[in-house]
Scaffold this active site. Structure first.
Site, PDB file in Angstrom:
ATOM      1  N   ASN A 136       2.142  -4.744  -3.355  1.00  0.00           N
ATOM      2  CA  ASN A 136       1.099  -5.165  -2.798  1.00  0.00           C
ATOM      3  C   ASN A 136      -0.213  -4.191  -2.916  1.00  0.00           C
ATOM      4  O   ASN A 136       0.264  -3.711  -1.738  1.00  0.00           O
ATOM      5  CB  ASN A 136       0.556  -6.513  -1.973  1.00  0.00           C
ATOM      6  CG  ASN A 136      -0.850  -6.940  -1.723  1.00  0.00           C
ATOM      7  OD1 ASN A 136      -1.179  -7.087  -2.540  1.00  0.00           O
ATOM      8  ND2 ASN A 136      -1.627  -6.568  -0.428  1.00  0.00           N
ATOM      9  N   HIS A 143     -10.060  -6.094  -2.069  1.00  0.00           N
ATOM     10  CA  HIS A 143     -10.869  -6.019  -1.423  1.00  0.00           C
ATOM     11  C   HIS A 143     -12.683  -5.288  -1.798  1.00  0.00           C
ATOM     12  O   HIS A 143     -12.366  -4.004  -2.150  1.00  0.00           O
ATOM     13  CB  HIS A 143     -10.670  -5.059  -0.221  1.00  0.00           C
ATOM     14  CG  HIS A 143     -10.073  -5.567   0.233  1.00  0.00           C
ATOM     15  ND1 HIS A 143     -10.293  -6.828   1.687  1.00  0.00           N
ATOM     16  CD2 HIS A 143      -8.610  -5.281   1.045  1.00  0.00           C
ATOM     17  CE1 HIS A 143      -8.890  -7.293   2.160  1.00  0.00           C
ATOM     18  NE2 HIS A 143      -7.940  -6.807   1.698  1.00  0.00           N
ATOM     19  N   GLU A 154      -6.322 -10.621  -1.516  1.00  0.00           N
ATOM     20  CA  GLU A 154      -6.706 -10.287  -0.434  1.00  0.00           C
ATOM     21  C   GLU A 154      -7.993 -10.287   0.081  1.00  0.00           C
ATOM     22  O   GLU A 154      -9.238  -9.306   0.399  1.00  0.00           O
ATOM     23  CB  GLU A 154      -6.748  -8.798   0.416  1.00  0.00           C
ATOM     24  CG  GLU A 154      -5.172  -8.905   1.094  1.00  0.00           C
ATOM     25  CD  GLU A 154      -4.383  -7.968   2.252  1.00  0.00           C
ATOM     26  OE1 GLU A 154      -5.209  -7.285   2.258  1.00  0.00           O
ATOM     27  OE2 GLU A 154      -3.412  -7.543   1.552  1.00  0.00           O
ATOM     28  N   GLU A 202       0.618  -1.386   0.057  1.00  0.00           N
ATOM     29  CA  GLU A 202      -0.433   0.427  -0.055  1.00  0.00           C
ATOM     30  C   GLU A 202       0.819   1.131  -0.296  1.00  0.00           C
ATOM     31  O   GLU A 202       0.344   1.933   0.507  1.00  0.00           O
ATOM     32  CB  GLU A 202      -0.890   0.064   1.943  1.00  0.00           C
ATOM     33  CG  GLU A 202      -1.899  -1.080   0.708  1.00  0.00           C
ATOM     34  CD  GLU A 202      -2.900  -1.162   2.343  1.00  0.00           C
ATOM     35  OE1 GLU A 202      -2.775  -0.285   3.639  1.00  0.00           O
ATOM     36  OE2 GLU A 202      -3.694  -1.635   1.777  1.00  0.00           O
ATOM     37  N   ASP A 261     -12.174 -10.304  -0.870  1.00  0.00           N
ATOM     38  CA  ASP A 261     -13.515 -10.108  -0.236  1.00  0.00           C
ATOM     39  C   ASP A 261     -14.559  -9.691  -0.833  1.00  0.00           C
ATOM     40  O   ASP A 261     -14.110  -8.353  -1.927  1.00  0.00           O
ATOM     41  CB  ASP A 261     -13.255 -10.284   1.495  1.00  0.00           C
ATOM     42  CG  ASP A 261     -12.246  -8.798   1.348  1.00  0.00           C
ATOM     43  OD1 ASP A 261     -12.527  -8.101   1.311  1.00  0.00           O
ATOM     44  OD2 ASP A 261     -12.184  -9.076   2.836  1.00  0.00           O
TER      45      ASP A 261
HETATM   46  C1  XIL Z   1      -6.085  -5.804   8.372  1.00  0.00           C
HETATM   47  C2  XIL Z   1      -6.192  -7.176   9.253  1.00  0.00           C
HETATM   48  O1  XIL Z   1      -7.682  -8.049   8.913  1.00  0.00           O
HETATM   49  C3  XIL Z   1      -7.183  -6.794  10.222  1.00  0.00           C
HETATM   50  O2  XIL Z   1      -7.119  -7.620  11.319  1.00  0.00           O
HETATM   51  C4  XIL Z   1      -6.077  -5.846  11.253  1.00  0.00           C
HETATM   52  O3  XIL Z   1      -6.623  -5.013  12.050  1.00  0.00           O
HETATM   53  C5  XIL Z   1      -5.790  -4.531  10.384  1.00  0.00           C
HETATM   54  O4  XIL Z   1      -4.801  -5.139   8.902  1.00  0.00           O
HETATM   55  N1  XIL Z   1      -4.747  -4.144   3.492  1.00  0.00           N
HETATM   56  C6  XIL Z   1      -4.012  -5.409   3.750  1.00  0.00           C
HETATM   57  C7  XIL Z   1      -4.117  -5.732   4.980  1.00  0.00           C
HETATM   58  O5  XIL Z   1      -2.470  -5.396   3.545  1.00  0.00           O
HETATM   59  O6  XIL Z   1      -3.336  -6.589   6.722  1.00  0.00           O
HETATM   60  C8  XIL Z   1      -5.857  -5.915   6.461  1.00  0.00           C
HETATM   61  O7  XIL Z   1      -5.552  -7.393   7.003  1.00  0.00           O
HETATM   62  C9  XIL Z   1      -6.641  -5.342   5.169  1.00  0.00           C
HETATM   63  C10 XIL Z   1      -6.399  -4.545   4.499  1.00  0.00           C
END
Ligand code: XIL
Length: 297
Positions: free
Chosen positions: A169, A205, A232, A127, A234
Site C-alpha cells: 500500500n 489522498h 484511503e 509506504e 479522500d
Molecule cells: C493517519 C490517520 O488518519 C491519523 O489519525 C494518524 O494521526 C496518522 O495516520 N497514510 C496511511 C494512514 O497509511 O495510516 C494514515 O492515517 C494517513 C496516511
C-alpha cells in the site's frame, strides 16, 4: 441501489471506510457507517504502536472491537498495517539491524495470526517507497535491515493467515510516475519469484486534480496478476471534489481487478485532513461528492 455498499456490491466490489473503535459509540456516526459501508479498516488501531505497545506485549482490544462490529454488520475488514516506517512503538524505533528484523517479522506473525481468517486484505507493508524521481525504497529503520525486508514480511504474513489477500500500500502513486513504477517493478519481481503478493493499494489522498492516467496505472498493476484497491480515498474540498471522486470510482469500475474502494473516514468532522475531504459533512449530510460516487457505482 441506494447506499454505497449495496451499489458497489452490484459489481462484486466493496465500499469501505476507515474508522476508530471510539467512534462506534456515536449513534449518528454508526447510523451512517452501518447503512452505507460494507467494509471497514482501522484508521489507527491496528498499527504497530497500537497493538504491540511493548515488545511482545500485544493489545488487540480496539482492533477486536472493530472486527466484532464488522462481523455483526456483515462487513469485511481491511487490515492496516503490519509494517510501516511511521507510527512504530518507541521500543521498535530504537532498534536496528537483525534485532529489528526479528521483532518486525515476529510482529507480522503475531498480528496476522491473531486475526487469522477475519481479514479480507492486509496492508502487509505501507509506504516503503520514496517520493520524487528516484523510484527507490524510502530510507527507514526497516529498510536498513536489508532490502529483502518486504518479501520477508509477505512470506510471514502468508504463513500466519493463508486466507488473507496480502497487499502492498502506498501514496503518490496515482498516475504512472517514478514512485509507482518503482513499486510496479517490485511487484513484477515478486510475481516472477513467487513471493506471495495478491494486491496493491492506492491510498489516493488527493488534492484538486487527478492524474489523467489514474485508470491506466491501476490497469498496469492488474495486468501483473494482482488485485488493486483504492484504500484511503479522500479529496480536497473545492470545485473538483465531486468530479474527482466520480473519476476515481469510474476508474476502479473500469478495471476488472479493482475489487474495492475505501474512503479515509466517514464524515469531515473526523477526517485527519482539515480540507473537508470526505463524502459526508460534519452534520452527517450527504455531500455532492457522495451523490457522484453513488451514481458512478
Ligand atoms: C493517519 C490517520 O488518519 C491519523 O489519525 C494518524 O494521526 C496518522 O495516520 N497514510 C496511511 C494512514 O497509511 O495510516 C494514515 O492515517 C494517513 C496516511
Amino acid at each position: 441501489a441506494s447506499t454505497l455498499g449495496a451499489a458497489a456490491a452490484q459489481s462484486g466490489r466493496y465500499f469501505g471506510a476507515a474508522t476508530n473503535s471510539f467512534q462506534l459509540s456515536n449513534s449518528a456516526y454508526t447510523t451512517i457507517l452501518n447503512r452505507e459501508f460494507n467494509s471497514i479498516v482501522a484508521e489507527n488501531e491496528m498499527k504497530w504502536y497500537a497493538n504491540e505497545p511493548q515488545q511482545n506485549v500485544f493489545n488487540f482490544s480496539a482492533g477486536d472491537r472493530l472486527v466484532a462490529h464488522a462481523r455483526a454488520n456483515g462487513m469485511s475488514v481491511r487490515g492496516h498495517t503490519l509494517l510501516w516506517h511511521a507510527q512504530q512503538p518507541g521500543w521498535a524505533q530504537n532498534m536496528s539491524g537483525t534485532a529489528l528484523r526479528n521483532v518486525a517479522i515476529n510482529h507480522v506473525t503475531q498480528v496476522a495470526s491473531h486475526y487469522r481468517g477475519q481479514i479480507h486484505s492486509w496492508d502487509v507493508v505501507n509506504e516503503a517507497f520514496a517520493d520524487g524521481g528516484s523510484g527507490a525504497r524510502r530510507d527507514s529503520n526497516l529498510q536498513r535491515t536489508g532490502n529483502d525486508w518486504i518479501e520477508a514480511a509477505f512470506r510471514a504474513a502468508r504463513a500466519a493467515d493463508p486466507g488473507a489477500k496480502l497487499c502492498y500500500n502506498d501514496y503518490n502513486t496515482d498516475g504512472i510516475n517514478a514512485k509507482s513504477t518503482g513499486i510496479y517493478n517490485m511487484v513484477r519481481d515478486f510475481k516472477q519469484r513467487g513471493v506471495p503478493i495478491d494486491c496493491v493499494g492506492f491510498q489516493s489522498h488527493l488534492g484538486t486534480t487527478l492524474a489523467s492516467d489514474y485508470q491506466a496505472n491501476l490497469q498496469r498493476f492488474a495486468d501483473l496478476g494482482v488485485d488493486v484497491q483504492i484504500t484511503e480515498l479522500d479529496v480536497a474540498q473545492g470545485a473538483n471534489q465531486a468530479s474527482i471522486y466520480e473519476r476515481v470510482t469510474r476508474a476502479c469500475l473500469a478495471v476488472t481487478r479493482c475489487t474495492g474502494i475505501t474512503v479515509w473516514g466517514v464524515w469531515d468532522a473526523a477526517s485527519w485532513r482539515d480540507d473537508n475531504p470526505l463524502l459526508f459533512d460534519g452534520n452527517g449530510n450527504k455531500k455532492p461528492a457522495y451523490t457522484s460516487v453513488l451514481n458512478a457505482l
